[in-house]
Design an enzyme around this catalytic site. Structure first.
Site, mmCIF file in Angstrom:
data_model
loop_
_atom_site.group_PDB
_atom_site.id
_atom_site.type_symbol
_atom_site.label_atom_id
_atom_site.label_comp_id
_atom_site.label_asym_id
_atom_site.label_seq_id
_atom_site.Cartn_x
_atom_site.Cartn_y
_atom_site.Cartn_z
ATOM 1 N N GLY A 1 35.749 26.233 65.166
ATOM 2 C CA GLY A 1 35.737 27.433 64.345
ATOM 3 C C GLY A 1 37.049 27.649 63.612
ATOM 4 O O GLY A 1 37.059 28.062 62.448
ATOM 5 N N ASP A 2 38.163 27.356 64.286
ATOM 6 C CA ASP A 2 39.476 27.476 63.647
ATOM 7 C C ASP A 2 39.607 26.479 62.500
ATOM 8 O O ASP A 2 40.173 26.786 61.446
ATOM 9 C CB ASP A 2 40.591 27.233 64.667
ATOM 10 C CG ASP A 2 40.446 28.101 65.905
ATOM 11 O OD1 ASP A 2 39.987 29.246 65.771
ATOM 12 O OD2 ASP A 2 40.794 27.628 67.003
#
Length: 306
Positions: A250-251
């Site tokens: 997600g990052d």
């Protein structure tokens, strides 16, 4: 220039044990140490994409010095507040027949040290972007995100926020350029179950009406969806294959999206680059390298999964 903030970074100490036992001493086959923290992950991917950025936050003790040195070795620019007491947390990850994760709490952060971080934020100028990502340690006030955006919101700075619950909802009034819930978090915000792409579109639109300019929703195996500030709705699928790790995906998606927006100011391209980076990290043992991102960009598997 993009700035990231990581309130509670960590060193992850990974130990590989062939057969984990509880009745005797265990000996490892190998060990690795990685740096971690959502904002730091974003900075790493941005740096690998050639986007100028700087990582802010708190470090403490010998473990904080080690983390900072590792980031500098990887050419990640940093400007951390060094805490007077405690240690940057060391998380223990045991990989054996099963995986065991033990995450440390992290150091105490005083009001004076919070003020020191807020003062560092004064270096951010109009046209820059600030990324706030992840949960906050229990030694910080619950409204720290809100305090930061309140301090900076009239200075022409863009904000990207990757958080959950009230931490996210309380900053929507400052009109962040991007928020990135996953589909489960999106459902939790409105106390509903997200069943399909139309649900994502509907509830992402509600967040937009509450202040978010762009809402990027990661959908796990189904890819990602974006509702942009011009009213456009875009979806992107994933590459098929065996996932090595979901940590940092997600990052990486967030970093790729911001990099794409910085490069071309095109939301469809930003979603593609974000998806590329998220996929590349999923198939890597750690955060994706530039070579892995470039290789992933050449695939033609990005299809509408809506």
């Amino acid at each position: 220039m993009i700035y990231t903030v990581t309130f509670n970074p960590a060193l992850d100490y990974v130990m590989n044990v062939k057969n984990l036992r509880t009745d005797d001493i265990n000996r490892t086959e190998s060990e690795q140490i990685f740096y971690g923290g959502k904002g730091i992950n974003v900075s790493v991917i941005l740096s690998r994409l050639g986007i100028e950025n700087k990582a802010l936050g708190f470090v403490a003790g010998f473990s904080g010095i080690q983390l900072e040195d590792m980031l500098k070795t990887d050419n990640i620019k940093t400007d951390f507040v060094h805490l007077s007491k405690g240690y940057t947390r060391i998380n223990v990850k045991i990989k054996s027949q099963q995986e065991i994760d033990i995450n440390a709490q992290g150091p105490n952060i005083s009001a004076q040290e919070v003020s020191a971080l807020l003062n560092k934020l004064d270096q951010i100028n109009a046209g820059d972007c600030l990324v706030l990502a992840g949960s906050i340690p229990n030694t910080l006030p619950d409204d720290i995100y809100e305090k930061i955006l309140q301090k900076l919101h009239n200075k022409g700075i863009d904000f990207a926020v990757d958080a959950t619950g009230d931490l996210l909802l309380n900053v929507l009034k400052y009109k962040p350029i991007l928020i990135k819930p996953n589909h489960h978090e999106l459902g939790d915000i409105f106390s509903v179950k997200i069943n399909n792409i139309e649900d994502i579109k509907s509830y992402a639109k509600k967040l937009q009406e509450m202040g978010a300019r762009n809402v990027l929703v990661s959908r796990g195996k189904d890819g990602a969806a974006l509702i942009d500030e011009n009213g456009g709705f875009h979806t992107m699928g994933n590459v098929p294959g065996k996932i090595k790790s979901s940590v940092g995906c997600g990052d990486s998606m967030l970093a790729g999206f911001l990099a794409g927006l910085t490069e071309k100011e095109d939301y469809e391209y930003a979603l593609k680059l974000g998806s590329v980076c998220g996929n590349a990290t999923a198939f890597s043992e750690n955060l994706a390298t530039k070579e892995e991102i470039d290789e992933m960009m050449n695939h033609e598997f990005f299809t509408d999964k809506g």
